[in-house]
Design an enzyme around this catalytic site. Structure first.
Site, PDB file in Angstrom:
ATOM      1  CE1 TYR A 153       3.871   4.837   3.048  1.00 45.80           C
ATOM      2  CE2 TYR A 153       5.693   6.389   2.790  1.00 45.80           C
ATOM      3  CZ  TYR A 153       5.180   5.105   2.668  1.00 45.80           C
ATOM      4  OH  TYR A 153       5.968   4.090   2.196  1.00 45.80           O
ATOM      5  CE  LYS A 157       5.783   2.046   4.862  1.00 42.02           C
ATOM      6  NZ  LYS A 157       5.809   0.583   4.768  1.00 42.02           N
TER       7      LYS A 157
HETATM    8  P1  NDP Z   1       3.060  -1.443  -4.836  1.00 42.14           P
HETATM    9  O1  NDP Z   1       1.853  -0.558  -4.909  1.00 42.14           O
HETATM   10  O2  NDP Z   1       3.694  -1.877  -6.082  1.00 42.14           O
HETATM   11  O3  NDP Z   1       2.745  -2.727  -3.937  1.00 42.14           O
HETATM   12  C1  NDP Z   1       1.999  -2.641  -2.758  1.00 42.14           C
HETATM   13  C2  NDP Z   1       1.566  -4.039  -2.353  1.00 42.14           C
HETATM   14  O4  NDP Z   1       0.834  -3.958  -1.113  1.00 42.14           O
HETATM   15  C3  NDP Z   1       0.656  -4.678  -3.376  1.00 42.14           C
HETATM   16  O5  NDP Z   1       1.056  -6.021  -3.568  1.00 42.14           O
HETATM   17  C4  NDP Z   1      -0.715  -4.615  -2.737  1.00 42.14           C
HETATM   18  O6  NDP Z   1      -1.467  -5.766  -3.117  1.00 42.14           O
HETATM   19  C5  NDP Z   1      -0.362  -4.692  -1.258  1.00 42.14           C
HETATM   20  N1  NDP Z   1      -1.415  -4.157  -0.396  1.00 42.14           N
HETATM   21  C6  NDP Z   1      -1.847  -2.879  -0.312  1.00 42.14           C
HETATM   22  N2  NDP Z   1      -2.864  -2.806   0.562  1.00 42.14           N
HETATM   23  C7  NDP Z   1      -3.080  -4.069   1.034  1.00 42.14           C
HETATM   24  C8  NDP Z   1      -3.986  -4.644   1.938  1.00 42.14           C
HETATM   25  N3  NDP Z   1      -4.928  -3.915   2.575  1.00 42.14           N
HETATM   26  N4  NDP Z   1      -3.907  -5.972   2.184  1.00 42.14           N
HETATM   27  C9  NDP Z   1      -2.976  -6.722   1.561  1.00 42.14           C
HETATM   28  N5  NDP Z   1      -2.096  -6.245   0.688  1.00 42.14           N
HETATM   29  C10 NDP Z   1      -2.149  -4.930   0.417  1.00 42.14           C
HETATM   30  O7  NDP Z   1       4.103  -0.607  -3.938  1.00 42.14           O
HETATM   31  P2  NDP Z   1       5.565  -1.007  -3.382  1.00 42.14           P
HETATM   32  O8  NDP Z   1       5.993  -2.319  -3.851  1.00 42.14           O
HETATM   33  O9  NDP Z   1       6.420   0.147  -3.647  1.00 42.14           O
HETATM   34  O10 NDP Z   1       5.269  -1.033  -1.820  1.00 42.14           O
HETATM   35  C11 NDP Z   1       5.591  -2.138  -0.984  1.00 42.14           C
HETATM   36  C12 NDP Z   1       6.021  -1.631   0.384  1.00 42.14           C
HETATM   37  O11 NDP Z   1       7.220  -0.877   0.229  1.00 42.14           O
HETATM   38  C13 NDP Z   1       5.021  -0.706   1.077  1.00 42.14           C
HETATM   39  O12 NDP Z   1       4.988  -1.041   2.442  1.00 42.14           O
HETATM   40  C14 NDP Z   1       5.626   0.672   0.863  1.00 42.14           C
HETATM   41  O13 NDP Z   1       5.233   1.554   1.891  1.00 42.14           O
HETATM   42  C15 NDP Z   1       7.099   0.330   0.938  1.00 42.14           C
HETATM   43  N6  NDP Z   1       8.013   1.300   0.368  1.00 42.14           N
HETATM   44  C16 NDP Z   1       7.916   1.675  -0.966  1.00 42.14           C
HETATM   45  C17 NDP Z   1       8.818   2.579  -1.481  1.00 42.14           C
HETATM   46  C18 NDP Z   1       8.729   3.067  -2.883  1.00 42.14           C
HETATM   47  O14 NDP Z   1       9.358   4.108  -3.195  1.00 42.14           O
HETATM   48  N7  NDP Z   1       8.031   2.402  -3.780  1.00 42.14           N
HETATM   49  C19 NDP Z   1       9.917   3.110  -0.662  1.00 42.14           C
HETATM   50  C20 NDP Z   1       9.915   2.667   0.704  1.00 42.14           C
HETATM   51  C21 NDP Z   1       9.016   1.775   1.175  1.00 42.14           C
HETATM   52  P3  NDP Z   1      -3.032  -5.780  -3.479  1.00 42.14           P
HETATM   53  O15 NDP Z   1      -3.377  -4.437  -4.030  1.00 42.14           O
HETATM   54  O16 NDP Z   1      -3.149  -6.902  -4.480  1.00 42.14           O
HETATM   55  O17 NDP Z   1      -3.682  -6.092  -2.179  1.00 42.14           O
HETATM   56  C1  8X3 Z   2       8.017   5.445  -0.074  1.00 45.39           C
HETATM   57  C2  8X3 Z   2       9.092   6.385  -0.439  1.00 45.39           C
HETATM   58  O1  8X3 Z   2       9.874   8.795  -0.282  1.00 45.39           O
HETATM   59  O2  8X3 Z   2       7.737   8.366  -1.379  1.00 45.39           O
HETATM   60  O3  8X3 Z   2       8.141   5.055   1.244  1.00 45.39           O
HETATM   61  O4  8X3 Z   2       7.935   8.236   0.988  1.00 45.39           O
HETATM   62  S1  8X3 Z   2       8.618   8.036  -0.244  1.00 45.39           S
END
Ligand code: NDP
Ligand code: 8X3
Length: 252
Positions: A153, A157
């Site tokens: 992961y 990133k």
């Molecule tokens: P969620 O699980 O709430 O949202 C993830 C989103 O990605 C969903 O809308 C899902 O939609 C979509 N998704 C996943 N796989 C696919 C795919 N193959 N095609 C299209 N859409 C997809 O997590 P977050 O909102 O937290 O995550 C959003 C982004 O933020 C990610 O890139 C994550 O790595 C990043 N991030 C998150 C952090 C955290 O602590 N939460 C911190 C740093 C970064 P659906 O399932 O409907 O397709």
């Molecule tokens: C998602 C945040 O710290 O779980 O990118 O990797 S962490």
């Protein structure tokens, strides 16, 4: 004229909050995700609250043909994408590299890296021909500090950040901005997805610490997109107050 904002992974968490922030700002939206029913609810709610148009598309970013067809349809409908927000992403599992399943590794790479490549590669020619656009990629503090049991992961990133930097160089002679947003711990469905639906394990990630909210990230994404034409924010890192490096979180 209203801008058109194309958001991947808009059905949940950060992507959904970004959709609401730009909707409230008066921008038209193109929302994509695999769960169309979630997008339908979001479209209805945003259109009832704000005077904007919301187009929704069922899209799995890992399937190149789907990406091509969704972008083609948007372009055919005369939607010039002003801002592309590559947000779709996930982590699967939290295990030593040597114990990881190849399938989980591939899903992370395919979604977080290849999906971002596919969507950006399809949308960027339109931005180049219009000589305007903004690509905002959602990276992570995981792309700055590797952590135990998260090698793959974290690597995806880092790739997001380096793709942003490389695309910024390759489009330097155009009015195209590229921004990486690197959030720390944000309370969303992210951990539930990572732990294959185990709510208890997911809940423990956010226990004893005030995590960031998806809206905190959405505000910063909107701020980045609302800068004057000559101002390009290259990257922003946002952590919870009781967070230092990626996995270094102080819990009460
Ligand atoms: P969620 O699980 O709430 O949202 C993830 C989103 O990605 C969903 O809308 C899902 O939609 C979509 N998704 C996943 N796989 C696919 C795919 N193959 N095609 C299209 N859409 C997809 O997590 P977050 O909102 O937290 O995550 C959003 C982004 O933020 C990610 O890139 C994550 O790595 C990043 N991030 C998150 C952090 C955290 O602590 N939460 C911190 C740093 C970064 P659906 O399932 O409907 O397709
Ligand atoms: C998602 C945040 O710290 O779980 O990118 O990797 S962490």
């Amino acid at each position: 004229m209203k801008r058109n904002i194309f958001i991947t992974g808009a059905s949940s968490g950060i992507g959904k909050a970004i959709a609401y922030a730009f909707g409230k700002n008066g921008d038209n939206l193109v929302l994509c995700a695999r769960r169309l029913e979630k997008l339908e609810e979001i479209k209805k709610d945003i259109e009832s609250k704000y005077d904007v148009k919301v187009d929704i598309y069922k899209l799995d970013v890992t399937v190149y043909e789907e990406v091509v067809s969704v972008v083609k349809e948007a372009v055919n409908r005369n939607i010039h994408i002003d801002v592309l927000i590559n947000n779709a992403g996930l982590a699967l599992g939290l295990d030593k590299f040597q114990d990881y399943s190849i399938s989980d590794m591939e899903i992370m790479l395919n979604t977080n890296v290849k999906g971002l490549l596919y969507v950006t590669r399809e949308i960027i020619p339109n931005m180049i021909s219009q000589n305007s656009g903004h690509i905002i990629n959602i990276g992570s503090t995981a792309g700055m500090y590797s952590y135990a049991n998260g090698a793959v992961y974290c690597a995806t990133k880092v790739a997001v950040r380096f793709l942003s930097d490389g695309i910024r160089i390759d489009t330097i002679d155009k009015n195209i901005k590229v921004t990486t947003i690197q959030p720390g711990i944000v309370e969303t469905d992210f951990s539930e997805v990572r732990f294959y639906g185990d709510k208890e394990k997911a809940g423990n990630v956010y226990k004893g610490v005030e995590a960031l909210k998806p809206e905190d990230i959405a505000d910063i994404v909107l701020y980045s997109a609302n800068q004057p034409k000559h101002v390009q924010i290259s990257d922003i890192t946002i952590m919870a107050t009781k967070q230092a490096t990626g996995f270094n979180v102080h819990r009460e």
